[in-house]
Design a protein around this motif. Structure first.
Motif, PDB file in Angstrom:
ATOM      1  N   PHE A 326       0.811  -1.286  -0.093  1.00 16.76           N
ATOM      2  CA  PHE A 326      -0.220   0.192  -0.062  1.00 16.76           C
ATOM      3  C   PHE A 326       0.788   1.035  -0.223  1.00 16.76           C
ATOM      4  N   MET A 327      -0.084   2.194  -0.643  1.00 12.59           N
ATOM      5  CA  MET A 327       1.058   3.774  -0.601  1.00 12.59           C
ATOM      6  C   MET A 327       0.438   4.587   1.335  1.00 12.59           C
ATOM      7  N   TYR A 328       0.702   5.272   1.780  1.00 14.25           N
ATOM      8  CA  TYR A 328       0.366   5.986   2.909  1.00 14.25           C
ATOM      9  C   TYR A 328       0.361   7.348   2.563  1.00 14.25           C
ATOM     10  N   ASN A 329      -0.659   7.744   3.562  1.00 16.51           N
ATOM     11  CA  ASN A 329      -0.616   9.827   2.830  1.00 16.51           C
ATOM     12  C   ASN A 329       0.781  10.108   3.668  1.00 16.51           C
ATOM     13  N   GLU A 330       0.261  11.556   4.101  1.00 15.65           N
ATOM     14  CA  GLU A 330       1.875  12.229   4.254  1.00 15.65           C
ATOM     15  C   GLU A 330       2.121  12.027   5.584  1.00 15.65           C
ATOM     16  N   SER A 331       1.210  11.966   6.540  1.00 17.23           N
ATOM     17  CA  SER A 331       1.575  11.791   8.157  1.00 17.23           C
ATOM     18  C   SER A 331       1.546  10.093   8.438  1.00 17.23           C
ATOM     19  N   ARG A 332       1.304   9.130   7.635  1.00 15.76           N
ATOM     20  CA  ARG A 332       1.152   8.022   7.493  1.00 15.76           C
ATOM     21  C   ARG A 332       0.596   8.098   8.360  1.00 15.76           C
ATOM     22  N   THR A 333      -0.604   8.166   8.944  1.00 11.94           N
ATOM     23  CA  THR A 333      -1.340   7.568   9.715  1.00 11.94           C
ATOM     24  C   THR A 333      -2.774   6.782   8.298  1.00 11.94           C
ATOM     25  N   LEU A 334      -2.899   7.012   7.394  1.00 10.47           N
ATOM     26  CA  LEU A 334      -3.865   6.141   6.350  1.00 10.47           C
ATOM     27  C   LEU A 334      -3.271   5.486   5.226  1.00 10.47           C
ATOM     28  N   ALA A 335      -4.065   4.244   4.807  1.00 12.06           N
ATOM     29  CA  ALA A 335      -3.293   3.413   3.597  1.00 12.06           C
ATOM     30  C   ALA A 335      -4.100   3.794   2.764  1.00 12.06           C
ATOM     31  N   TRP A 336      -3.822   3.917   1.469  1.00 11.51           N
ATOM     32  CA  TRP A 336      -4.142   3.434  -0.216  1.00 11.51           C
ATOM     33  C   TRP A 336      -3.376   2.230  -1.276  1.00 11.51           C
ATOM     34  N   PHE A 337      -4.193   2.233  -1.906  1.00 11.68           N
ATOM     35  CA  PHE A 337      -4.281   1.415  -3.036  1.00 11.68           C
ATOM     36  C   PHE A 337      -2.647   2.083  -4.355  1.00 11.68           C
ATOM     37  N   PRO A 338      -1.692   1.222  -3.931  1.00 13.74           N
ATOM     38  CA  PRO A 338      -0.865   2.365  -5.084  1.00 13.74           C
ATOM     39  C   PRO A 338      -1.285   2.228  -6.654  1.00 13.74           C
ATOM     40  N   PRO A 339      -0.959   3.466  -7.225  1.00 12.30           N
ATOM     41  CA  PRO A 339      -1.275   3.533  -8.544  1.00 12.30           C
ATOM     42  C   PRO A 339       0.115   1.911  -9.251  1.00 12.30           C
TER      43      PRO A 339
END
Length: 610
Positions: A326-339
């Motif tokens: 996964f990729m993570y937001n700037e604060s490293r608190t939330l994940a998402w699927f990477p392109p």
């Protein structure tokens, strides 16, 4: 001044006249003024006594097939008399009958009118029908073949649809929850009816089936329906034949053919993720719906594992950045699927299966994703608000372009239709590379950015995840949930109430609330940091979040750890929420208790314990 009954009667007669119907949305009455007038007039006892509500509704029933404009219904629904117990049944039922007989064109107009109302007036209208259903449930008046029940549900359904305006809701969806369902409706019977009539449209012969109106279910009922169906699938050859329910074969699939109703995972602790994915990839998809059994094998020794511990550790490893899934937001608190993927595509299908297994087997999991994940599972459109949760700084810059900047200021930015996302620069309009953002196309630009982040860039990988998830869970039942509800059920909540936790604690053996060791324990616990209290909850239950029902269901039992010596630490049995607390002479000293407790909650335990 004309009396209230005469005014209402005149309105009824006018609404059924021969005049042309109003255009949809052209509401000509001030319902807020009507509400105030009703409240003031009905506060006068003699006026209230002269109102023959039954007679007025009877008149409306007689003329219902000639109603051209539904404004009279809106006025009557605003009348507070319909909120009183003496009128809640006859009034609501009569109005539901009238609505059920309206033409499609008039129904469309009514729904449009409801969509235009203020939240306070809309709630008043919802409560008329909702209270009637609740009254029937509380007083044992509910007959599933009574057409009035379906008419009440259909009226609420129309209001439910009218409540959605654009991407938001005018009143909270919980406004529609009929709480009496939780304690009075036999859900297993309703589920049986729902499945039995799954391929048949409603008609006068079919019973009223609440599962066809899941928006009236409180969350606890939605979870109960999900669990009833999961239980049937897990124990199909026992439950189906033993209880005599005519469950549809197309729903059960291969469950009846299985002689062993379990899906067993035998794993090595040192290769937890690899072994889990290998088992899931090799299994026939039909076995995912069986009861899950997890075993740990090490040095030829096999032991059964608490599923909570299994899901806790496997998701901790999967959500670790080192997994590269996964990729993570700037604060490293939330994940998402990477392109751009760094692991095999099929892993996302298996990850979906694993998430489905957790929900199917009633386990809260560590799934630090934004609400957008659960929206997409339920086919709800994502929005700029979802980006605000994931990347607030980026979302705010888009909002400024959309709302704050003048057309000249937007053009001065010289921004092109591109977005930097997941370490990639994406062209949002491939047909026109380098296209500039202007005052006239900025809405298109922001919508394209959000769509790329949450949809286009992850279309393939998310579809794999979604397909895996629904290989385990039944889509028709999962869609009972709202996005926020599904998130709460899957990942739990953080509304900790430690006082409730203490009050609900039970004691066994020599321990009781006044025992010196117990008094010292609570003194130490209350002084722990918020983080350490969450660690204790993890130590006790196998999860640091609380179930959707809240802290009241987390009921700890404290018992004496047998044969404890000076070096023993507190222990726990996570499957029973049992704390085993040593009892010996020096233990009540607060400093000793705190040291032992902190050592315990920071020590590997459960599935990970040697």
């Amino acid at each position: 001044m004309a009396s209230l009954p005469k005014l209402l009667q005149q309105l009824i007669e006018d609404s059924s006249g021969s005049g042309a119907p109003l255009e949809a949305g052209a509401l000509t009455v001030d319902l807020e003024a009507a509400r105030q007038a009703f409240d003031q007039m009905l506060a006068v006892p003699w006026i209230k006594q002269t109102v023959n509500l039954k007679g007025l509704l009877d008149l409306l029933i007689v003329s219902r097939r000639h109603i051209k404009s539904p404004e009279i219904l809106l006025i009557l629904l605003t009348c507070p008399l319909l909120q009183e117990d003496s009128n809640v049944m006859n009034g609501a039922l009569r109005l539901a009958v009238v609505i059920g007989d309206l033409s499609e064109k008039t129904l469309t107009t009514l729904r449009s009118f409801w969509s235009s109302l203020s939240a306070s007036i809309l709630i008043r209208h919802i409560m008329v029908f909702k209270n009637a259903l609740g009254f029937m449930l509380k007083n044992g008046l509910l007959e599933t073949h009574d057409p009035g029940v379906r008419l009440l549900l259909e009226a609420l359904k129309l209001l439910y649809k009218a409540n959605k305006v654009g991407k938001s809701y005018k009143v909270p969806l919980s406004t529609f929850y009929v709480e009496e369902i939780s304690s009075t409706l036999q859900l297993h019977v309703d589920v049986n009816l729902w499945l039995t009539f799954s391929k048949q449209e409603d008609n006068e012969q079919t019973p009223a089936i609440f599962c066809r109106y899941p928006f009236v279910f409180p969350l606890v009922c939605k979870v109960a329906v999900f669990n009833i169906l999961a239980c049937v699938m897990k124990e199909a050859h026992h439950v189906v034949h033993g209880m005599g329910f005519p469950w549809p074969q197309n729903f059960l699939g291969d469950a009846l053919d299985s002689p062993v109703p379990v899906f067993q995972l035998t794993l090595r602790r040192t290769h937890l993720v690899e072994d889990t994915f290998r088992h899931l990839a090799a299994a026939d998809h039909s076995v995912f719906k069986r009861e899950l059994v997890v075993q740990f094998v090490d040095d030829r020794k096999i032991m059964n594992v608490n599923k909570k511990d299994f899901f806790l550790h496997v998701f901790d490893k999967l959500m670790d950045p080192e997994s590269e899934m996964f990729m993570y937001n700037e604060s490293r608190t939330l994940a998402w699927f990477p392109p751009k993927l760094k692991v095999e595509e099929k892993r996302y299908f298996l990850f979906g299966v694993l998430c489905g297994l957790a929900l199917y087997n009633h386990n809260i999991i560590h799934l630090p994703f934004p609400l957008a994940l659960f929206k997409k599972l339920l086919r709800v459109k994502t929005s700029l608000e979802d980006m605000r949760e994931f990347e607030p700084v980026l979302a705010e810059s888009w909002r400024c372009i959309l709302e704050d900047y003048s057309p000249d200021e937007v053009e001065a930015l010289e921004t092109t239709f591109t977005v930097s996302w997941g370490d990639e620069e994406a062209e949002l309009d491939p047909d026109e590379p380098g296209k500039l953002v202007t005052g006239s196309n900025r809405k298109e630009f922001v919508a394209a950015c959000v769509n790329h982040a949450f949809n286009k860039s992850v279309e393939r990988v998310f579809e794999l995840f979604r397909r895996g998830f629904f290989k385990v869970c039944n889509m028709d039942v999962v869609e009972f949930f709202q996005s926020e509800e599904l998130q709460t059920v899957m990942v739990g909540q953080e509304n900790y109430d430690w006082e409730v936790f203490k009050e609900n604690t039970l004691y066994e053996g020599d321990y009781h609330a006044g025992h010196p060791t117990i008094i010292t324990f609570w003194q130490v616990f209350e002084n722990l940091s918020a983080e350490n209290k969450r660690k204790f909850l993890l130590f006790l239950t196998g999860c640091d979040r609380i179930p959707f029902l809240g802290m009241d269901v987390v009921r700890m039992t404290v018992a004496v750890l047998p044969d404890a010596t000076e070096i023993h630490l507190p222990e726990s049995l996570t499957c029973h929420f049992l704390l085993l607390l040593p009892m010996y002479k020096r233990y009540p000293v607060e400093r000793t208790m705190e040291t032992r407790l902190l050592q315990a909650i920071n020590h590997n335990r459960g599935f990970w314990k040697d």
